[in-house]
Design a protein around this motif. Structure first.
Motif, PDB file in Angstrom:
ATOM      1  N   UNK A  91       0.995  -1.186  -0.047  1.00 46.85           N
ATOM      2  CA  UNK A  91       0.007   0.099  -0.093  1.00 46.85           C
ATOM      3  C   UNK A  91       0.910   1.162  -0.148  1.00 46.85           C
ATOM      4  N   UNK A  92       0.433   2.109  -0.822  1.00 51.84           N
ATOM      5  CA  UNK A  92       1.556   3.365  -0.854  1.00 51.84           C
ATOM      6  C   UNK A  92       0.577   4.567  -0.733  1.00 51.84           C
ATOM      7  N   UNK A 117       1.619  -6.181  -6.127  1.00 51.13           N
ATOM      8  CA  UNK A 117       0.363  -5.336  -6.511  1.00 51.13           C
ATOM      9  C   UNK A 117       0.431  -4.441  -5.385  1.00 51.13           C
ATOM     10  N   UNK A 118      -0.213  -3.128  -6.056  1.00 47.63           N
ATOM     11  CA  UNK A 118      -0.414  -2.091  -4.977  1.00 47.63           C
ATOM     12  C   UNK A 118      -1.669  -1.587  -4.882  1.00 47.63           C
ATOM     13  N   UNK A 163       1.217  -8.728 -15.868  1.00 46.51           N
ATOM     14  CA  UNK A 163       0.783  -7.458 -15.541  1.00 46.51           C
ATOM     15  C   UNK A 163       0.462  -7.094 -14.322  1.00 46.51           C
ATOM     16  N   UNK A 164       0.666  -5.814 -14.123  1.00 50.83           N
ATOM     17  CA  UNK A 164       0.389  -5.320 -12.306  1.00 50.83           C
ATOM     18  C   UNK A 164      -1.043  -5.338 -12.012  1.00 50.83           C
ATOM     19  N   UNK A 165      -1.260  -5.374 -10.769  1.00 56.26           N
ATOM     20  CA  UNK A 165      -2.619  -5.095 -10.357  1.00 56.26           C
ATOM     21  C   UNK A 165      -2.864  -3.924  -9.216  1.00 56.26           C
ATOM     22  N   UNK A 305      -6.075   1.554   3.211  1.00 59.26           N
ATOM     23  CA  UNK A 305      -6.259   0.955   1.894  1.00 59.26           C
ATOM     24  C   UNK A 305      -5.822  -0.421   2.213  1.00 59.26           C
ATOM     25  N   UNK A 306      -5.905  -1.333   1.094  1.00 52.71           N
ATOM     26  CA  UNK A 306      -5.560  -2.727   0.879  1.00 52.71           C
ATOM     27  C   UNK A 306      -4.789  -3.048  -0.342  1.00 52.71           C
ATOM     28  N   UNK A 307      -4.395  -4.218  -0.337  1.00 59.17           N
ATOM     29  CA  UNK A 307      -3.648  -4.871  -1.466  1.00 59.17           C
ATOM     30  C   UNK A 307      -4.922  -4.903  -2.767  1.00 59.17           C
ATOM     31  N   UNK A 308      -4.373  -5.174  -4.068  1.00 57.19           N
ATOM     32  CA  UNK A 308      -5.556  -5.466  -4.971  1.00 57.19           C
ATOM     33  C   UNK A 308      -6.637  -6.268  -4.833  1.00 57.19           C
TER      34      UNK A 308
END
Length: 799
Positions: A91-92, A117-118, A163-165, A305-308
Motif C-alpha cells: 500500500x502506497x 501489487x499496489x 501485468x500489474x494489479x 487501503x488494502x492490496x489489489x
C-alpha cells in the motif's frame, strides 16, 4: 523422480512462462526452482543462529516440492534472483499535492516491475472544483488522477512476467464518491483500449457513521478532506458546491442550481446497482478493519487501503508476503478429517519460512523496508479448501462446512501465534510492539499479524488445487491466462476436475467428450444433470449453485479466526438480481466480514474463468454490440428530440438534441444557414463528437461547462421571454441548448421535426440576469463564477 514428470501440461505452461528462471539459454526445472527458493529463505537463520540452516532449507524444500505449501508468486519468481523482491502486497501513500502523487506513481512502477501489487487510498485528494493554491484554478478531483496510475500499470509488466494489479479506495465521505462509484459502469460497451480503470479493482471505504445514516434513512455528509468542511451537491447538475467566503453555500457556479444533501440510501443503491452491472465497486468496512486485529497499532497509525484483492489491509508504505497451506494434502488416513499433528508442524514451519522472507527480502524503497521491518506482517492462509470438503464428504455451503472452516482456521491461527511467540523469544518482537495492543497484555510476539486468506489463483494452479477458500468455480472450465511470451494475448488453459472424474469412474461412469461438453454448457454445474448420482452432486457444488448468503457465511466463518482479511468473491449466477447483491452486502456488514466483492457471471466481456455457458452469453452480447454506436451507447429505433433555433451572425442556427426514454441527451445535430462545405463539415464533426461523449455517459454538465463561453469576435443577442442572452459562438449556442434540455422540468412529447424557441429555465435566468455596467453604461453586467462581468466591455470585478 523429477517433479516435472508428475505435473500437468497446464501447470508446466504456467511455470515456464512466469516462474522458472532462464540463464545461459537454459531454463531451470521445478525442482531447481523450489531448491533456489528454499536455500535463499533459509539464509535468514544465520542472522539469528536459532535454527540449523541446512535443516531449514530441507524442510522448506519438501513443503514446496510436495505442494503442501507455496509462497506468493514474487517469492517463487525472485528468491535467489537479481530482483530479490519477495512480497506480493503493498500500500502506497497518496497525499494532496503533486509531488506526493508523482512519487506514488514512480513507486508503483518500481513495485510492479518487481512483481508486487499496489493499493492506494485517494481519499486525501481534494475534490473536483475545489480551490488549488492561490492561482484561482480548480482541482480535477481524485477520479482524474486515478487514471494516471491506471496508465502507469498498462505500460509496466510485473517483473517482466505478469501485468500489474491495483486497488483504488475512496472514502464514502469524499465529495467525489458518486463519480468514483460510477466510473467503470460503461466498460462493458467499450473497446479494450477505451475502457476506464481496467487495471484497478475499486472499493468504497464504508464507515460506521454511514451505516448508521443508512439504517436511519438520514442524509449523508460529504467532507472536503482539504478543509474538513461539508460539501453539498447541486440539485440540477450534481456537481460539488463549497462554502463561500461568507461561510454559506451559494448556488452552483456551473448551472445556478440550489445546493442539497443526498440520502445515504441513494448512495448505497448506486453502489449496489453498479456492483451488479460491472462487479465494481466492492466495499471495505474501514472502521471494522482499524478496530480489529488488522491494526494492533491503531493508536499511532491508521489503515486506509488494502492490496489489489482486498484481503490485506496495510499501513502506508507497508508490504506483506503471503503463503498458503494446501489443506487437501493434510487429510488423515481414513479420509474423514484432518491429520492435525501433521498440520501443526507445517504451520510452524511456514511461519518460520514467512518470517525469514521479511528478513531476506530486497524491498523496492527504503520507506517500505523500514515499515515492513517495523511491523513484520505475515500472511499465512489456506488453499484447496473446496477439494478438502469434497474428499471428506462435507457439502460446501452447509452449516457443517461453516463449522469445519471455523475449527480449521482457529487451529491454524493458534499454532501460528504460538510459533510467533517462540520466534520472539529467540529473535525479539517486531519493532513497533511497544506501540501495539500486545504490549498492554505483555504478549511478546514476532509479528503484528500472522494469518490472511489470499485468492491463490496462480499458486493454486501450480498446486493443482481449488483456489483459496472458494468453492469449485466449475467442474469443467477454461482459464484465460496471459502466459504467451512477449504477448498480452490470453491463452486458454482447459481444466477438468480430476477428483470428480475419479469419483464418477468408481461409479462406472466414463466422462467422454459429449458428457464434458454437456457439463460445460450447464455452466460447469452438475446439479441438473440426470445421469449423475445425487451423492456425487452433494460432493461437488460449484460457485453458481450457491446463494450469495452461503458465500458470505463462508467468508465470515473464516474471518472469525483470521487476523487480517479474507479474499472471497461472492460469485452469483448471471440471473442474480440487484436485490441479491444488496442482501449480500448487508449480510457481509452484519457478520464478521471486513469487506466484500461480488461478481455476477457474465457481467464483464472477459473473465479469467469461463464455461461454455458463459462464453455463449458473452458472444451473444458481443453480437448485440454490432449495433452499438461509437462510445458504447445502444441506439433504439427512434429517439424523441427538439430543435432549437438561434440567430447567430445574421443567419439561422438550428441545434437538434435527441433524448432517450429516460430524458438523457444522446445526440446533437448542428445546422447553419448560408454555411459553406467546410463549415458544414465542421458543424457535423462537432455534433458527432458531442454525441459520442453523451453516448459514453460523459456528464452533460461537463460538456456544457467546456463549451459555454467560447467566444469569437462576433456576439449575437438572442431574445427569449423578454430577455436577451449573448450567443458568443456556435459551441456557446450548443451549451445553451444543452443547458435548457437538462434543466427544463416541463415534460411534453415533441415531434422530431418540430421547432421550439429557446425556453431559458429559471436556472439559466439566474445566471444571466443583466445589470448596468458602471464602466460602459450598457445593460450587459452578469454574475458568473463568483465575479461581476460585462459582456460588452469585458470589465470584471475580479480583475
Amino acid at each position: 523422480m523429477e517433479i516435472a514428470e508428475t505435473l500437468s501440461e497446464n501447470v508446466m505452461k504456467v511455470l515456464k512462462a512466469r516462474y522458472l528462471i532462464k540463464q545461459d539459454g537454459k531454463q531451470e526445472t521445478p525442482d531447481q526452482m523450489f531448491r533456489r527458493v528454499a536455500k535463499t529463505v533459509a539464509i535468514a537463520d544465520n542472522e539469528y543462529n536459532d535454527f540449523n540452516i541446512v535443516e531449514s532449507e530441507e524442510k522448506f524444500y519438501k513443503l514446496m516440492k510436495n505442494f503442501e505449501f507455496l509462497p506468493n508468486s514474487p517469492t517463487l519468481m525472485n528468491a535467489g534472483a537479481t530482483l530479490g523482491q519477495l512480497s506480493a502486497c503493498f500500500v502506497l501513500p497518496v497525499e494532496d499535492n503533486t509531488s506526493s502523487i508523482l512519487e506514488a506513481v514512480k513507486t508503483q512502477a518500481i513495485v510492479q516491475k518487481t512483481g508486487g501489487g499496489t493499493g492506494f487510498s485517494f481519499s486525501k485528494l481534494r475534490p473536483e472544483g475545489d480551490q488549488v493554491g492561490s492561482t484561482g484554478s480548480v482541482a480535477s478531483g481524485p477520479v482524474s488522477f486515478m487514471q494516471l496510475f491506471d496508465k502507469c500499470t498498462q505500460v509496466i509488466k510485473q517483473g517482466g512476467k505478469r501485468r500489474g494489479a491495483n486497488m483504488g479506495i475512496l472514502s464514502i465521505e469524499h465529495p467525489d464518491i458518486i463519480e468514483f462509484i460510477e466510473m467503470k459502469r460503461n466498460n462493458m460497451n467499450l473497446d479494450e483500449q477505451a475502457k476506464i480503470m481496467k487495471e484497478f479493482n475499486i472499493s468504497v471505504a464504508i464507515t460506521e457513521q454511514f451505516m448508521s445514516e443508512l439504517r436511519n434513512d438520514e442524509n449523508h455528509k460529504f467532507i472536503n478532506p482539504r478543509t474538513g468542511n461539508e460539501v453539498l451537491k447541486c440539485e440540477d447538475c450534481g456537481k460539488n458546491i463549497f462554502l463561500n467566503d461568507k461561510n454559506i453555500f451559494d448556488v452552483c457556479k456551473l448551472c445556478g442550481g440550489n445546493p442539497k444533501r443526498i440520502k445515504a440510501k441513494e448512495l448505497w443503491e448506486k453502489i449496489i446497482q453498479y456492483a451488479w452491472e460491472c462487479a465494481d465497486p466492492g466495499l471495505i468496512f474501514i472502521d471494522k478493519i482499524n478496530n480489529s486485529l488488522s491494526n494492533p497499532v491503531r493508536e499511532h497509525f491508521t489503515i486506509e487501503s488494502t492490496n489489489p484483492c482486498g484481503e490485506v489491509p496495510l499501513l502506508p508504505n507497508e508490504s506483506c508476503n503471503l503463503g498458503s497451506i494446501n489443506v487437501v494434502k493434510f487429510i488423515n488416513a481414513t479420509n474423514d478429517d484432518i491429520d492435525w499433528n501433521k498440520l501443526r508442524e507445517s504451520v510452524r514451519d511456514t511461519i518460520h519460512f514467512l518470517d525469514n522472507v521479511v528478513s531476506v527480502n530486497k524491498y523496492p524503497t527504503n520507506e517500505i523496508k523500514e515499515m515492513s521491518h517495523n511491523m513484520r506482517r505475515l500472511g499465512l492462509g489456506v488453499m484447496g479448501f473446496a477439494d478438502l470438503l469434497s474428499k471428506i464428504g462435507i457439502k460446501y455451503g452447509t452449516e457443517k462446512s461453516y463449522q469445519f472452516a471455523r475449527n480449521l482456521m482457529k487451529f491454524i491461527s493458534e499454532v501460528a501465534w504460538k510459533m510467533s511467540e517462540d520466534l520472539a523469544e529467540k529473535r525479539g518482537t517486531f519493532p513497533y510492539w511497544d506501540k501495539s495492543d500486545f504490549a498492554k497484555t505483555q504478549k511478546r510476539v514476532r509479528n503484528v499479524n500472522c494469518t490472511i486468506i489470499a485468492p491463490t489463483g496462480s499458486i493454486g494452479t501450480i498446486a493443482s488445487c481449488s483456489p483459496g477458500i472458494e468453492p469449485h468455480f466449475a467442474l469443467v472450465y477454461v482459464r484465460h491466462s496471459r502466459i504467451k511470451e512477449r504477448s498480452e494475448e490470453f491463452e486458454e488453459l482447459h481444466h477438468l476436475n480430476e477428483f470428480f472424474k475419479e469419483v464418477l469412474s468408481e461409479k462406472g461412469i466414463t466422462l467422454d467428450k459429449e458428457k464434458i461438453l454437456e457439463i460445460s454448457k450447464n455452466g460447469g454445474s452438475i446439479q441438473d444433470i440426470t445421469w449423475i448420482p445425487q451423492t456425487v452432486k452433494d460432493m461437488f457444488p460449484i460457485a453458481s449453485d450457491l446463494s450469495g448468503e452461503k458465500h458470505v457465511l463462508m467468508q465470515s466463518a473464516f474471518q472469525e479466526f483470521v487476523d487480517d482479511g479474507v479474499s472471497k468473491t461472492i460469485n452469483l449466477p448471471n440471473e442474480a438480481t440487484v436485490e441479491d447483491v444488496n442482501k449480500a452486502y448487508n449480510l457481509a456488514y452484519n457478520t464478521h466480514c471486513k469487506g466484500i466483492t461480488v461478481y455476477r457471471d457474465g457481467c464483464l466481456d472477459l473473465q479469467v474463468l469461463e464455461t461454455e455457458k458463459t462464453k455463449n452469453l458473452r458472444e451473444s452480447k458481443n453480437a448485440e454490440g454490432a449495433h452499438i454506436l461509437s462510445g458504447g451507447y445502444i441506439r433504439p429505433e427512434y429517439l424523441i428530440g427538439r430543435t432549437y433555433r438561434f440567430t447567430y451572425n445574421n443567419s439561422g442556427l438550428f441545434i437538434t438534441i435527441n433524448k432517450d426514454e429516460n430524458g438523457v441527451p444522446r445526440e446533437v445535430f448542428i445546422e447553419r444557414g448560408k454555411s459553406v462545405d467546410e463549415e458544414k463539415a465542421a458543424y457535423e464533426g462537432m455534433g458527432r463528437l458531442i454525441s459520442i461523449a453523451l453516448q459514453s455517459n460523459i456528464d452533460v454538465s461537463s460538456i456544457i461547462k467546456t463549451m459555454r463561453g467560447i467566444q469569437t469576435k462576433n456576439i449575437s443577442w438572442h431574445q427569449t421571454k423578454g430577455n436577451s442572452i449573448p450567443i458568443r459562438s456556435v459551441p456557446d449556442a450548443v451549451a445553451h441548448a444543452l443547458a435548457d434540455t437538462i434543466h427544463n422540468e416541463q415534460v411534453e412529447v415533441i415531434n422530431n421535426e418540430q421547432e421550439v424557441k429557446v425556453n431559458i429555465s429559471k436556472t439559466e435566468e439566474k445566471i444571466n440576469v443583466k445589470k448596468q455596467c458602471e464602466m460602459c453604461g450598457e445593460n450587459s453586467l452578469i454574475h458568473s463564477e463568483g465575479c461581476s462581468k460585462c459582456l460588452s466591455c469585458s470589465y470584471s470585478s475580479c480583475g
